[in-house]
Design a protein around this motif. Structure first.
Motif, mmCIF file in Angstrom:
data_model
loop_
_atom_site.group_PDB
_atom_site.id
_atom_site.type_symbol
_atom_site.label_atom_id
_atom_site.label_comp_id
_atom_site.label_asym_id
_atom_site.label_seq_id
_atom_site.Cartn_x
_atom_site.Cartn_y
_atom_site.Cartn_z
ATOM 1 N N PRO A 1 6.582 -10.380 0.244
ATOM 2 C CA PRO A 1 5.583 -9.866 -0.819
ATOM 3 C C PRO A 1 4.060 -9.742 0.210
ATOM 4 C CG PRO A 1 6.233 -11.907 -1.604
ATOM 5 C CD PRO A 1 7.084 -11.253 -0.620
ATOM 6 N N ARG A 2 3.556 -8.789 0.014
ATOM 7 C CA ARG A 2 2.133 -8.899 0.934
ATOM 8 C C ARG A 2 0.949 -8.335 0.036
ATOM 9 N NH1 ARG A 2 2.354 -8.985 6.937
ATOM 10 N NH2 ARG A 2 4.608 -9.855 7.407
ATOM 11 N N SER A 3 -0.246 -8.257 0.617
ATOM 12 C CA SER A 3 -1.332 -7.395 -0.044
ATOM 13 C C SER A 3 -1.496 -6.127 0.912
ATOM 14 C CB SER A 3 -2.472 -8.065 0.112
ATOM 15 O OG SER A 3 -3.434 -7.271 -0.509
ATOM 16 N N ARG A 4 -1.140 -4.919 0.424
ATOM 17 C CA ARG A 4 -1.130 -3.844 1.453
ATOM 18 C C ARG A 4 -2.358 -2.807 0.945
ATOM 19 N NH1 ARG A 4 2.227 -4.447 5.650
ATOM 20 N NH2 ARG A 4 4.182 -5.263 4.903
ATOM 21 N N ARG A 5 -2.585 -2.078 1.913
ATOM 22 C CA ARG A 5 -3.592 -1.061 1.552
ATOM 23 C C ARG A 5 -2.926 0.334 1.933
ATOM 24 N NH1 ARG A 5 -6.928 -1.714 6.326
ATOM 25 N NH2 ARG A 5 -5.404 -2.898 6.977
ATOM 26 N N VAL A 6 -3.415 1.195 0.856
ATOM 27 C CA VAL A 6 -2.996 2.682 0.921
ATOM 28 C C VAL A 6 -4.480 3.543 0.928
ATOM 29 C CG1 VAL A 6 -2.015 4.750 -0.212
ATOM 30 C CG2 VAL A 6 -0.976 2.227 -0.605
ATOM 31 N N HIS A 7 -4.488 4.370 1.930
ATOM 32 C CA HIS A 7 -5.706 5.341 2.234
ATOM 33 C C HIS A 7 -5.231 6.531 2.006
ATOM 34 C CE1 HIS A 7 -7.464 1.989 4.409
ATOM 35 N NE2 HIS A 7 -6.794 2.075 5.550
ATOM 36 N N VAL A 8 -6.313 7.133 1.265
ATOM 37 C CA VAL A 8 -6.175 8.576 0.808
ATOM 38 C C VAL A 8 -7.297 9.244 1.379
ATOM 39 C CG1 VAL A 8 -6.212 10.139 -0.950
ATOM 40 C CG2 VAL A 8 -4.927 8.213 -1.086
ATOM 41 N N HIS A 9 -7.005 10.407 2.265
ATOM 42 C CA HIS A 9 -8.199 11.311 2.756
ATOM 43 C C HIS A 9 -7.936 12.596 2.057
ATOM 44 C CE1 HIS A 9 -11.063 12.039 6.342
ATOM 45 N NE2 HIS A 9 -11.053 13.059 5.407
ATOM 46 N N ILE A 10 -9.037 13.332 1.392
ATOM 47 C CA ILE A 10 -8.844 14.570 0.744
ATOM 48 C C ILE A 10 -9.923 15.279 1.477
ATOM 49 C CG2 ILE A 10 -9.164 15.826 -1.306
ATOM 50 C CD1 ILE A 10 -9.016 12.807 -2.840
ATOM 51 N N VAL A 11 -9.321 16.363 2.096
ATOM 52 C CA VAL A 11 -10.338 17.385 2.447
ATOM 53 C C VAL A 11 -10.106 18.844 2.050
ATOM 54 C CG1 VAL A 11 -10.109 16.230 4.952
ATOM 55 C CG2 VAL A 11 -8.180 17.836 4.261
ATOM 56 N N ASP B 1 -0.722 -5.198 -4.045
ATOM 57 C CA ASP B 1 -0.097 -6.661 -3.881
ATOM 58 C C ASP B 1 1.437 -6.324 -4.206
ATOM 59 O OD1 ASP B 1 -2.136 -8.010 -3.130
ATOM 60 O OD2 ASP B 1 -2.807 -8.352 -5.254
ATOM 61 N N THR B 2 2.242 -6.357 -3.344
ATOM 62 C CA THR B 2 3.781 -6.139 -3.418
ATOM 63 C C THR B 2 4.373 -7.559 -3.910
ATOM 64 O OG1 THR B 2 4.231 -6.538 -1.226
ATOM 65 C CG2 THR B 2 3.957 -4.301 -1.940
ATOM 66 N N ARG B 3 5.453 -7.460 -4.574
ATOM 67 C CA ARG B 3 6.038 -8.487 -5.122
ATOM 68 C C ARG B 3 7.565 -9.064 -4.737
ATOM 69 N NH1 ARG B 3 3.986 -8.152 -11.390
ATOM 70 N NH2 ARG B 3 2.096 -7.714 -10.854
ATOM 71 N N ALA B 4 8.253 -7.976 -3.694
ATOM 72 C CA ALA B 4 9.438 -8.365 -3.279
ATOM 73 C C ALA B 4 9.269 -7.880 -1.795
ATOM 74 C CB ALA B 4 10.318 -7.807 -3.809
ATOM 75 N N ARG B 5 10.268 -8.633 -1.206
ATOM 76 C CA ARG B 5 10.616 -8.248 0.392
ATOM 77 C C ARG B 5 10.510 -6.841 0.498
ATOM 78 N NH1 ARG B 5 13.085 -7.279 5.063
ATOM 79 N NH2 ARG B 5 12.295 -8.419 6.972
ATOM 80 N N GLU B 6 11.515 -6.211 -0.191
ATOM 81 C CA GLU B 6 11.406 -4.629 -0.069
ATOM 82 C C GLU B 6 11.474 -3.903 -1.210
ATOM 83 O OE1 GLU B 6 14.414 -4.408 3.673
ATOM 84 O OE2 GLU B 6 15.408 -4.288 1.947
ATOM 85 N N THR B 7 10.414 -3.017 -1.611
ATOM 86 C CA THR B 7 10.142 -2.484 -2.809
ATOM 87 C C THR B 7 9.646 -1.113 -2.518
ATOM 88 O OG1 THR B 7 9.536 -2.820 -5.157
ATOM 89 C CG2 THR B 7 7.980 -3.651 -3.110
ATOM 90 N N PHE B 8 9.560 -0.200 -3.767
ATOM 91 C CA PHE B 8 8.900 0.931 -3.724
ATOM 92 C C PHE B 8 7.813 0.843 -4.871
ATOM 93 C CE2 PHE B 8 12.002 4.385 -1.875
ATOM 94 C CZ PHE B 8 12.069 3.610 -0.692
ATOM 95 N N VAL B 9 6.446 1.194 -4.485
ATOM 96 C CA VAL B 9 5.715 1.179 -5.539
ATOM 97 C C VAL B 9 5.165 2.206 -5.589
ATOM 98 C CG1 VAL B 9 3.433 -0.223 -6.078
ATOM 99 C CG2 VAL B 9 4.969 -1.354 -4.664
ATOM 100 N N ASP B 10 5.083 2.880 -6.865
ATOM 101 C CA ASP B 10 4.499 4.251 -7.064
ATOM 102 C C ASP B 10 2.967 4.204 -7.322
ATOM 103 O OD1 ASP B 10 3.963 6.808 -8.441
ATOM 104 O OD2 ASP B 10 5.594 6.795 -9.740
ATOM 105 N N VAL B 11 2.544 5.051 -6.516
ATOM 106 C CA VAL B 11 0.886 5.098 -6.250
ATOM 107 C C VAL B 11 0.448 6.515 -6.651
ATOM 108 C CG1 VAL B 11 0.721 3.294 -4.496
ATOM 109 C CG2 VAL B 11 0.840 5.631 -3.843
ATOM 110 N N THR B 12 1.223 7.387 -7.083
ATOM 111 C CA THR B 12 1.050 8.699 -7.683
ATOM 112 C C THR B 12 -0.250 8.735 -8.548
ATOM 113 O OG1 THR B 12 3.428 9.050 -7.490
ATOM 114 C CG2 THR B 12 1.854 10.801 -8.578
ATOM 115 N N ALA B 13 -0.455 7.979 -9.687
ATOM 116 C CA ALA B 13 -1.401 8.247 -10.489
ATOM 117 C C ALA B 13 -2.777 7.923 -9.966
ATOM 118 C CB ALA B 13 -1.338 7.090 -11.774
#
Length: 139
Positions: A120-130, A8-20
């Motif tokens: 702000p919106r609810s976003r999805r990040v997909h990860v595919h590990i091969v 869930d992002t909190r601003a119109r434009e932002t970077f959200v760290d998803v590394t962990a």
């Protein structure tokens, strides 16, 4: 192995760290050698890899994109977010990163970011590990 994170992002434009979260998915996958695809299934949010040490780097990136692709540009797209579509195309919606010896490979100062351009919106990040998992010893 396919996983999805909701952000869930909190601003119109932002970077959200998803590394962990991405690192955790790789660690739990048992893949020793392979690749991880990190992908945003959105037309107004991308995925980028950049510095995680100095908060001025993502701030400067957003500033540069805003000045080159302003929200109030002369666009034909009627929803008011044409700039976000352009920024997403510029940044890209995915990154492919190596997995070596069971670990996500990033540089010392690198992080994986969801780049929000129409929040702000609810976003999805997909990860595919091969790749090749640890195989148990069979006697």
């Amino acid at each position: 192995m396919f996983h999805t994170l909701t952000v869930d992002t909190r601003a119109r434009e932002t970077f959200v760290d998803v590394t962990a979260w991405v690192r955790q998915q790789v660690d739990e996958s048992a893949v020793q050698e392979g690749l991880v695809l990190v992908m945003s299934p959105h037309t107004t949010a991308g995925i980028t890899v950049n510095e995680n040490s100095d908060p001025d780097v993502p701030r400067d990136m957003l500033h540069w994109l805003r000045t080159r692709i302003p929200q109030d540009g002369e666009f034909h797209h009627a929803e008011g977010n044409a700039d976000a579509h352009l920024k997403t195309s510029f940044v890209g919606v995915s990154q492919v990163l190596p997995v070596h010896e069971g670990k996500l490979v990033l540089g010392t100062w690198q992080a994986i970011y969801l780049a929000e351009f129409d929040g702000p919106r609810s976003r999805r990040v997909h990860v595919h590990i091969v790749g090749h998992p640890i195989l148990p010893d069979v006697l």
